[in-house]
Every structure is written in structure tokens, then in C-alpha cells.
Design a protein around this motif. Structure first.
Motif, short mmCIF file in Angstrom:
data_model
loop_
_atom_site.label_atom_id
_atom_site.label_comp_id
_atom_site.label_asym_id
_atom_site.label_seq_id
_atom_site.Cartn_x
_atom_site.Cartn_y
_atom_site.Cartn_z
N ARG A 77 0.83 -1.21 0.00
CA ARG A 77 0.00 0.00 0.00
C ARG A 77 0.86 1.27 0.00
O ARG A 77 0.40 2.36 -0.23
CB ARG A 77 -0.90 0.02 1.24
N ARG A 78 2.16 1.09 0.29
CA ARG A 78 3.03 2.25 0.32
C ARG A 78 3.43 2.69 -1.08
O ARG A 78 3.44 1.89 -2.01
CB ARG A 78 4.30 1.90 1.12
N ASN A 79 3.74 3.95 -1.20
CA ASN A 79 4.18 4.51 -2.48
C ASN A 79 5.54 3.92 -2.86
O ASN A 79 6.55 4.25 -2.22
CB ASN A 79 4.25 6.03 -2.37
N GLN A 80 5.56 3.07 -3.85
CA GLN A 80 6.78 2.35 -4.22
C GLN A 80 7.77 3.24 -4.97
O GLN A 80 8.91 2.84 -5.20
CB GLN A 80 6.46 1.12 -5.06
N ASN A 81 7.32 4.43 -5.36
CA ASN A 81 8.18 5.32 -6.14
C ASN A 81 8.77 6.46 -5.33
O ASN A 81 9.39 7.37 -5.87
CB ASN A 81 7.40 5.89 -7.33
N LEU A 82 8.54 6.42 -4.01
CA LEU A 82 9.08 7.45 -3.13
C LEU A 82 10.03 6.78 -2.13
O LEU A 82 9.63 5.87 -1.40
CB LEU A 82 7.92 8.13 -2.38
N GLU A 87 20.39 7.66 7.06
CA GLU A 87 21.67 7.14 7.54
C GLU A 87 21.53 5.79 8.22
O GLU A 87 22.29 4.87 7.94
CB GLU A 87 22.32 8.15 8.50
N ASP A 88 20.58 5.69 9.14
CA ASP A 88 20.43 4.40 9.83
C ASP A 88 19.00 4.12 10.29
O ASP A 88 18.10 4.94 10.09
CB ASP A 88 21.43 4.25 10.99
N THR A 89 18.83 2.97 10.89
CA THR A 89 17.50 2.51 11.28
C THR A 89 16.79 3.46 12.24
O THR A 89 15.57 3.59 12.20
CB THR A 89 17.62 1.12 11.94
N LEU A 90 17.56 4.13 13.11
CA LEU A 90 16.92 5.06 14.05
C LEU A 90 16.21 6.19 13.30
O LEU A 90 15.22 6.73 13.77
CB LEU A 90 17.96 5.64 15.02
N ASP A 91 16.75 6.54 12.12
CA ASP A 91 16.11 7.58 11.31
C ASP A 91 14.80 7.07 10.73
O ASP A 91 13.82 7.81 10.66
CB ASP A 91 17.05 8.04 10.19
N VAL A 92 14.81 5.79 10.32
CA VAL A 92 13.56 5.19 9.83
C VAL A 92 12.52 5.26 10.93
O VAL A 92 11.38 5.67 10.71
CB VAL A 92 13.79 3.70 9.42
N LEU A 93 12.94 4.90 12.13
CA LEU A 93 12.06 4.90 13.29
C LEU A 93 11.47 6.28 13.52
O LEU A 93 10.27 6.45 13.74
CB LEU A 93 12.90 4.50 14.50
N ALA A 94 12.35 7.31 13.44
CA ALA A 94 11.90 8.69 13.69
C ALA A 94 10.87 9.11 12.64
O ALA A 94 9.84 9.70 12.98
CB ALA A 94 13.10 9.64 13.67
N GLY A 99 4.08 9.20 11.46
CA GLY A 99 2.84 8.64 10.91
C GLY A 99 2.41 9.32 9.62
O GLY A 99 1.31 9.12 9.12
N LYS A 100 3.30 10.16 9.04
CA LYS A 100 2.92 10.96 7.88
C LYS A 100 3.63 10.53 6.59
O LYS A 100 3.44 11.13 5.54
CB LYS A 100 3.27 12.44 8.12
N TYR A 101 4.49 9.52 6.70
CA TYR A 101 5.28 9.16 5.53
C TYR A 101 4.77 7.87 4.94
O TYR A 101 4.57 6.88 5.64
CB TYR A 101 6.76 9.03 5.93
N GLU A 102 4.56 7.88 3.64
CA GLU A 102 3.92 6.76 2.96
C GLU A 102 4.86 6.00 2.03
O GLU A 102 4.46 5.03 1.39
CB GLU A 102 2.77 7.29 2.09
N GLY A 103 6.10 6.48 1.93
CA GLY A 103 7.01 5.88 0.96
C GLY A 103 7.87 4.79 1.57
O GLY A 103 7.61 4.28 2.66
N LEU A 104 8.93 4.43 0.84
CA LEU A 104 9.86 3.40 1.30
C LEU A 104 11.14 4.09 1.81
O LEU A 104 11.23 5.30 1.83
CB LEU A 104 10.19 2.44 0.16
N TYR A 105 12.11 3.26 2.16
CA TYR A 105 13.37 3.79 2.69
C TYR A 105 14.56 3.18 1.96
O TYR A 105 14.44 2.16 1.28
CB TYR A 105 13.50 3.47 4.18
N HIS A 106 15.70 3.81 2.13
CA HIS A 106 16.97 3.20 1.76
C HIS A 106 17.97 3.58 2.85
O HIS A 106 18.26 4.76 3.04
CB HIS A 106 17.44 3.69 0.39
N VAL A 107 18.46 2.59 3.57
CA VAL A 107 19.35 2.86 4.70
C VAL A 107 20.81 2.76 4.25
O VAL A 107 21.28 1.68 3.88
CB VAL A 107 19.08 1.88 5.87
N LEU A 108 21.50 3.90 4.28
CA LEU A 108 22.88 3.94 3.77
C LEU A 108 23.86 3.21 4.70
O LEU A 108 24.88 2.71 4.26
CB LEU A 108 23.33 5.39 3.63
#
Lengths: 203, 203
Positions: A77-82, A87-94, A99-108
């Protein structure tokens, strides 16, 4: 003469190795634990032992995961194009906690920092470029939010990634800079205030 | 959605239960440990597990020991007729670190504190009286330093012990009160300053 039992000294030493815990706190923690019932200490020890068990790196975004593909990446259901590049997992957590982000991540896995001996080859940058290339084959409307920390290293990393991605012609953005909520104009540093002025919002 | 692996959350929870460690520090400690090599985490877990192993209570002074009789009590060069009565092992440690104390200890295991439900029967007070009685059979020159903390509870405990020991006719003393080294007259509380005046030393 040794006043404390050897087992006390050992645990105090282990605690004192952790960041932000000095010898006094280490003693205090050890005495506290000593007074706990055995099974509670056992639970703590077991949690430590199992820390690295069943922790994988997501093969797509390199976030920590309990499966080969993490829960974020496998959520269709997430936006696969965003993609937010962090930098790290803690940023993903933040970001997830907003609750406002609908895209994916890339952890460097960090940022470029010659002083610490971290070059682009130590980060998941090549993997990011590959990922974007593949995505381009399926869609033209791709956006990458380069969400590194607002530090010198974070900025250098963004510039490096920007250069690599330019030929791919995808939309790149950064997180807005400005005065944090609850901040105080008087105590805001110059460059933050400059950014807040430059990127002022019409209301 | 769970972003952190379950094993991370477990360890964060365990750390957050410790005194003085909030959820943010607990996350930071967990991430720090995760980056350590396996064997270092193993050493930590093992230290926790072994915390209570081979820790005895000295049968004479109730200090923590690695044998039935602790190293202080079994050191025959120490003054066997001088006993510092303290609240816990950390106090023994503090006094030993001065390097100036030659006597033995008696660890009460706390102080009388009705609010916390700690009465004299929860402390090693009866054992202290027994110990002094036995000592009296061998020597007449006995001194007890009642070295509890200078708190209401500490004072109450001293008064209680004093009453019990009065019939035994032994020398009782307390630690001197006054301005701590490095202290500041201006910031010294009234009762400390009163004590410092009353017990002033001729030079």
C-alpha cells in the motif's frame, strides 16, 4: 584488597564500557541488578544473547528486518516510487513515528566521513543507484528524499549521491530546514535562520 | 508496524527498566551493543548471569564476600576491636578507598525506615549485639563507629543501636560532621555549619 566480589567487578566493567555510563553509574546498576530476583537477571542476559538473532538486513532497503524483506518494503500500500534515503535505522524509526510518511526507505548505513575512514564504498550507495535504475524501468515518476542529518558529512553524502543520480533524471529532494517546533528565534543559529527565511512559506 | 526487530525491542525494554536509563538511552545502548562483535556481547551476558554466583554474605560482618568469611574479617593485621557499622557494601568500599581505616566492619543491610517497612528486625542489629557481646569476653577496649549516612533514618538507626548497646558499656562514636573538602561556606546547610562550628578543631 578486593572488597567487591569478582563477579561484581566484572559486570561493573562491562557496564562502564557502554557509552554514557561512568564507573559510578556502572556500580549503581550492578548493585541494583544484584537485588533483583534471579529470573529477571536471566531475562536481561537472554535478551542480550538474542540481540543479533533473527535480525536480517532487508535485501531491498538495508533496514534491519526480521525477514529477508522488511515490513516496510513488503507493504504494497506504500508509495513504491518514493524513497527516503537515511543514515540508519533510528532515522527510519523517527520518520515512521510521524505517521505521515507513505514511501519506502533506503538505509545507507552511515555517511561519507573521511576522518572516520568511511568512504562511499562502505555505504549502500551503489545499491541505491542499482535500485533506482531498476525502478526507472517500471516508472518515470520517482522521487528520492535525501534525508541525511544536517551535518557536514550528511551534506557531502547528499552531494555525492546527487552527482551519481543526475544521469538517471529522477526527482531529488531534501528535508526542509528551519526553526524546530518549540524553538526560539533568539537561540536559533544563523544558518538555520537563513534557511528558515529563504524557504519561508506563504500563509 | 514494528520497525525494530523484536530482539531489539526486548533489550531496549530491559535497559529502560534500569534506574537512570530512559527509553532514548536504552535505544542508544542497544544500537551500540548491536554493532559490537558477538563475543563481546556474550561476555556481557555471561557477566550478568554470573552476578550472583560465588557471592556470599560474610558470616561475621555481613559484607559481600567470595568466601564464608570475607577478606577484611580474615585479615588478622586489622584492629579486631574496632568495628565500623555501615549501611551497605558501597559504604565499606568508600571507607576502604580512603586507605586510612584499620578496623573491621558490620554491614547492617540498610537503615530503620518505617515508611519503607524496614524495622530493626530486617537489619543485622541483633547480630551486631551478639558480636559485641562475644568480643567483650575477650577484650575490654572495644570501639564501634556508627557510620550510617547523615540522614533522619541513619540517625534513628544509630539511636536504636546506641540504646541496645548501652548495657554492654563499649565505646561508641560517629563520623564527624562538618564542611566537606572542596565545599563552600556560603552553600553549606545550617545544620552542617552548626556541627562544623560545634566540633571545631584547635590548630
Amino acid at each position: 584488597m578486593r572488597i567487591l566480589p569478582r563477579s561484581f567487578e566484572k559486570l561493573i566493567n562491562e557496564f562502564a564500557k557502554l557509552p554514557g555510563i561512568g564507573p559510578k553509574s556502572a556500580s549503581r546498576l550492578t548493585f541494583y541488578l544484584f537485588k533483583l530476583p534471579n529470573h529477571q537477571i536471566e531475562v536481561f542476559a537472554e535478551s542480550l544473547r538474542q540481540l543479533k538473532q533473527n535480525v536480517f538486513s532487508c535485501s531491498q532497503c538495508f533496514n534491519m528486518a526480521e525477514k529477508a524483506i522488511c515490513e516496510v518494503c513488503s507493504d504494497k500500500r506504500r508509495n513504491q516510487n518514493l524513497i527516503a534515503v537515511v543514515e540508519d535505522t533510528l532515522d527510519v524509526l523517527a520518520i515512521e513515528q510521524t505517521g505521515k510518511y507513505e514511501g519506502l526507505y533506503h538505509v545507507l548505513g552511515g555517511v561519507i566521513s573521511p576522518i572516520d575512514g568511511i568512504g562511499p564504498e562502505n555505504l549502500k550507495i551503489a545499491e541505491l543507484v542499482e535500485r533506482v535504475k531498476k525502478l526507472k524501468e517500471q516508472s518515470t515518476d520517482i522521487e528520492l528524499i535525501l534525508a541525511t542529518n544536517p551535518s557536514l558529512e550528511g551534506d557531502a553524502t547528499v552531494m555525492y549521491i546527487q552527482k551519481l543520480l543526475r544521469p538517471l533524471n529522477v526527482k531529488l529532494s531534501r528535508l526542509a530546514r528551519g526553526i524546530p517546533v518549540g524553538g526560539d528565534l533568539e537561540y536559533t543559529d544563523e544558518s538555520t535562520l537563513t534557511d528558515a527565511l529563504n524557504y519561508r512559506k506563504e500563509i
